[in-house]
Design a protein around this motif. Structure first.
Motif, PDB file in Angstrom:
ATOM      1  N   SER A 224       0.817  -1.209   0.000  1.00 15.48           N
ATOM      2  CA  SER A 224       0.000   0.000   0.000  1.00 15.48           C
ATOM      3  C   SER A 224       0.852   1.259   0.000  1.00 15.48           C
ATOM      4  CB  SER A 224      -0.944   0.006   1.211  1.00 15.48           C
ATOM      5  OG  SER A 224      -0.201  -0.029   2.417  1.00 15.48           O
ATOM      6  N   SER A 225       2.086   1.186   0.509  1.00 17.41           N
ATOM      7  CA  SER A 225       2.965   2.355   0.542  1.00 17.41           C
ATOM      8  C   SER A 225       4.412   1.888   0.651  1.00 17.41           C
ATOM      9  CB  SER A 225       2.623   3.260   1.725  1.00 17.41           C
ATOM     10  OG  SER A 225       2.851   2.573   2.945  1.00 17.41           O
ATOM     11  N   LEU A 226       5.334   2.786   0.276  1.00 19.22           N
ATOM     12  CA  LEU A 226       6.748   2.470   0.388  1.00 19.22           C
ATOM     13  C   LEU A 226       7.188   2.496   1.850  1.00 19.22           C
ATOM     14  CD1 LEU A 226       8.298   4.516  -2.590  1.00 19.22           C
ATOM     15  CD2 LEU A 226       8.018   2.032  -2.421  1.00 19.22           C
ATOM     16  N   ASN A 227       8.284   1.809   2.117  1.00 19.56           N
ATOM     17  CA  ASN A 227       8.900   1.770   3.451  1.00 19.56           C
ATOM     18  C   ASN A 227       8.050   1.049   4.501  1.00 19.56           C
ATOM     19  OD1 ASN A 227      10.995   3.238   2.321  1.00 19.56           O
ATOM     20  ND2 ASN A 227      10.175   5.208   3.007  1.00 19.56           N
ATOM     21  N   SER A 228       7.021   0.365   4.062  1.00 17.22           N
ATOM     22  CA  SER A 228       6.245  -0.417   5.026  1.00 17.22           C
ATOM     23  C   SER A 228       6.961  -1.730   5.379  1.00 17.22           C
ATOM     24  CB  SER A 228       4.845  -0.719   4.469  1.00 17.22           C
ATOM     25  OG  SER A 228       4.931  -1.390   3.230  1.00 17.22           O
ATOM     26  N   VAL A 229       7.905  -2.175   4.521  1.00 24.40           N
ATOM     27  CA  VAL A 229       8.759  -3.332   4.811  1.00 24.40           C
ATOM     28  C   VAL A 229      10.188  -2.855   4.553  1.00 24.40           C
ATOM     29  CG1 VAL A 229       9.210  -5.759   4.372  1.00 24.40           C
ATOM     30  CG2 VAL A 229       6.913  -4.858   3.996  1.00 24.40           C
ATOM     31  N   PHE A 230      10.781  -2.207   5.573  1.00 24.94           N
ATOM     32  CA  PHE A 230      12.010  -1.448   5.345  1.00 24.94           C
ATOM     33  C   PHE A 230      13.269  -2.268   5.628  1.00 24.94           C
ATOM     34  CE2 PHE A 230      14.967   2.128   6.274  1.00 24.94           C
ATOM     35  CZ  PHE A 230      14.901   2.716   5.020  1.00 24.94           C
ATOM     36  N   THR A 231      13.510  -2.595   6.891  1.00 23.73           N
ATOM     37  CA  THR A 231      14.679  -3.416   7.248  1.00 23.73           C
ATOM     38  C   THR A 231      14.227  -4.635   8.049  1.00 23.73           C
ATOM     39  OG1 THR A 231      15.041  -2.072   9.224  1.00 23.73           O
ATOM     40  CG2 THR A 231      16.277  -1.452   7.252  1.00 23.73           C
ATOM     41  N   CYS A 232      15.148  -5.600   8.214  1.00 19.13           N
ATOM     42  CA  CYS A 232      14.760  -6.838   8.892  1.00 19.13           C
ATOM     43  C   CYS A 232      15.934  -7.437   9.665  1.00 19.13           C
ATOM     44  CB  CYS A 232      14.213  -7.845   7.894  1.00 19.13           C
ATOM     45  SG  CYS A 232      15.447  -8.435   6.709  1.00 19.13           S
ATOM     46  N   ALA A 233      15.587  -8.293  10.614  1.00 16.83           N
ATOM     47  CA  ALA A 233      16.575  -9.088  11.371  1.00 16.83           C
ATOM     48  C   ALA A 233      15.896 -10.385  11.810  1.00 16.83           C
ATOM     49  CB  ALA A 233      17.073  -8.309  12.582  1.00 16.83           C
ATOM     50  N   ILE A 234      16.650 -11.464  11.945  1.00 19.81           N
ATOM     51  CA  ILE A 234      16.073 -12.763  12.294  1.00 19.81           C
ATOM     52  C   ILE A 234      16.648 -13.239  13.628  1.00 19.81           C
ATOM     53  CG2 ILE A 234      17.838 -14.068  11.021  1.00 19.81           C
ATOM     54  CD1 ILE A 234      15.543 -16.030  10.234  1.00 19.81           C
ATOM     55  N   SER A 235      15.805 -13.900  14.369  1.00 18.33           N
ATOM     56  CA  SER A 235      16.236 -14.427  15.669  1.00 18.33           C
ATOM     57  C   SER A 235      17.258 -15.542  15.485  1.00 18.33           C
ATOM     58  CB  SER A 235      15.027 -14.930  16.458  1.00 18.33           C
ATOM     59  OG  SER A 235      14.405 -16.009  15.769  1.00 18.33           O
ATOM     60  N   ASN A 236      17.961 -15.849  16.583  1.00 17.60           N
ATOM     61  CA  ASN A 236      19.035 -16.841  16.483  1.00 17.60           C
ATOM     62  C   ASN A 236      18.520 -18.226  16.107  1.00 17.60           C
ATOM     63  OD1 ASN A 236      21.036 -14.968  17.158  1.00 17.60           O
ATOM     64  ND2 ASN A 236      20.635 -15.227  19.343  1.00 17.60           N
ATOM     65  N   ASN A 237      17.367 -18.609  16.637  1.00 16.81           N
ATOM     66  CA  ASN A 237      16.836 -19.948  16.307  1.00 16.81           C
ATOM     67  C   ASN A 237      15.961 -19.919  15.057  1.00 16.81           C
ATOM     68  OD1 ASN A 237      14.520 -18.698  17.174  1.00 16.81           O
ATOM     69  ND2 ASN A 237      14.259 -19.960  19.024  1.00 16.81           N
TER      70      ASN A 237
END
Length: 345
Positions: A224-237
């Motif tokens: 629907s708009s830009l920057n709604s899924v900007f950066t990410c990180a994943i848990s250790n498991n």
């Protein structure tokens, strides 16, 4: 000859002008005054050199000192005077002829000057037309080249905006060395990895790839708009993926299949940017709008602590990493090209 042809014809000399055979109408016309047609021309005014009638003398020549009868004036006129008069007339005629010739020469010269000026104007106009044609050709050519270049650059820019490049880098004896490159069909904003899987955001979606660059799955999308899924990180498991929704100032917690588990927001969470999960499962978020680093619980549901950067003179945190060995936080800043290391006590 006259006597041979007209033996019975009586001849009259100059002294017998009165006997010359002149027609009566012609004689009347010669002798009558033009102004006073009922009067005959009988007098000669020497002051004005004009023949006139009695009425003319009464009206126009009363102040004249020398007025004669015509026959008396003729008697006093000498042949020398006539010769002088003829000479003056001839001189005037020669001068008039000379003026006429000079006028004709001037007219010819004027026509020649006109023709030359007209030709010069035409030649100059041709030079101007040639110069304008050359300028038009050169300008059009330059514009064509500029347009082709602009279209090419614009197409390249659009293609770059719609594609992403993933550059692998290896470390060899402490030196960064470029490795393979992967071309993606969407923009590449941030990346995190776990084992042999890559998680990449494109501003509007979260994708999972393998190390060969094959797209395995689109885990989550908010177009629907830009920057709604900007950066990410994943848990250790690998059971949770944390995503920054910069548009709505939120931290999203996703399951590893892309399902949204929780949406976290806080007044201090303004303009969030980078996100990092430490080895102790602590979630760190860069808050650019408040110049802070926020620590969020591992479940992504509540804030634990906030570290301000302004006291140390730092602003606009964009990326963060926690080094457990040195117990320090490494922060990349948008306000300067520097990376700062903050000791955690």
């Amino acid at each position: 000859m006259h006597k041979q042809l007209y033996k019975k014809h009586t001849t009259y000399g100059r002294s017998d002008i009165k006997y010359w055979p002149v027609a009566k109408p012609t004689q009347d016309l010669i002798e009558k005054c033009e102004l006073h047609t009922e009067e005959k021309l009988k007098l000669y005014c020497e002051d004005h050199e004009q023949i006139c009638c009695n009425t003319c003398v009464s009206l126009n020549h009363r102040q004249c000192t020398t007025v004669y009868l015509i026959q008396d004036a003729v008697k006093t006129q000498s042949f020398a005077d006539l010769h002088q008069l003829f000479a003056e007339i001839n001189t005037i005629l020669q001068q008039f002829t000379q003026l006429l010739k000079s006028g004709e020469a001037n007219l010819t010269s004027m026509h020649e000057s006109y023709k030359k000026s007209a030709q010069d104007i035409y030649n100059f106009r041709q030079k101007i037309n040639t110069a304008l044609d050359e300028l038009e050709t050169m300008t059009t050519t330059n514009l064509d080249v500029a347009m082709i270049t602009l279209e090419s650059d614009l197409k390249t820019g659009i293609d770059n905006c719609n594609t992403g490049v993933l550059q692998f880098v290896t470390v060899d004896k402490g030196i960064l060395v470029k490795d393979k490159t992967l071309l993606l069909k969407h923009p590449c904003i941030s990346i995190c990895h776990r084992h042999s899987e890559l998680y990449i955001t494109s501003r509007t979606a979260l994708y999972k790839y393998d190390l060969r660059g094959k797209q395995l799955k689109r885990l989550y999308e908010e177009s629907s708009s830009l920057n709604s899924v900007f950066t990410c990180a994943i848990s250790n498991n690998g059971d949770k993926i944390f995503v920054i929704n910069r548009k709505d100032n939120k931290l999203l917690t996703l399951a590893n299949d892309g399902t949204v588990l929780f949406e976290f927001s806080d007044p201090a969470l303004k303009c969030p940017w980078g996100v990092h999960v430490t080895s102790a499962e602590q979630v760190l978020v860069c808050c650019q709008g408040t110049n802070t680093i926020m620590q969020v619980h591992r479940d992504g549901k509540r804030k634990i602590a906030t570290m301000s950067l302004e006291a140390d003179g730092f602003k606009a945190p964009l990326s963060v990493f926690y080094n457990m060995k040195s117990a320090s936080v490494v922060v990349g800043l948008g306000s300067s090209p520097s990376i700062v290391v903050l000791k955690v006590t």
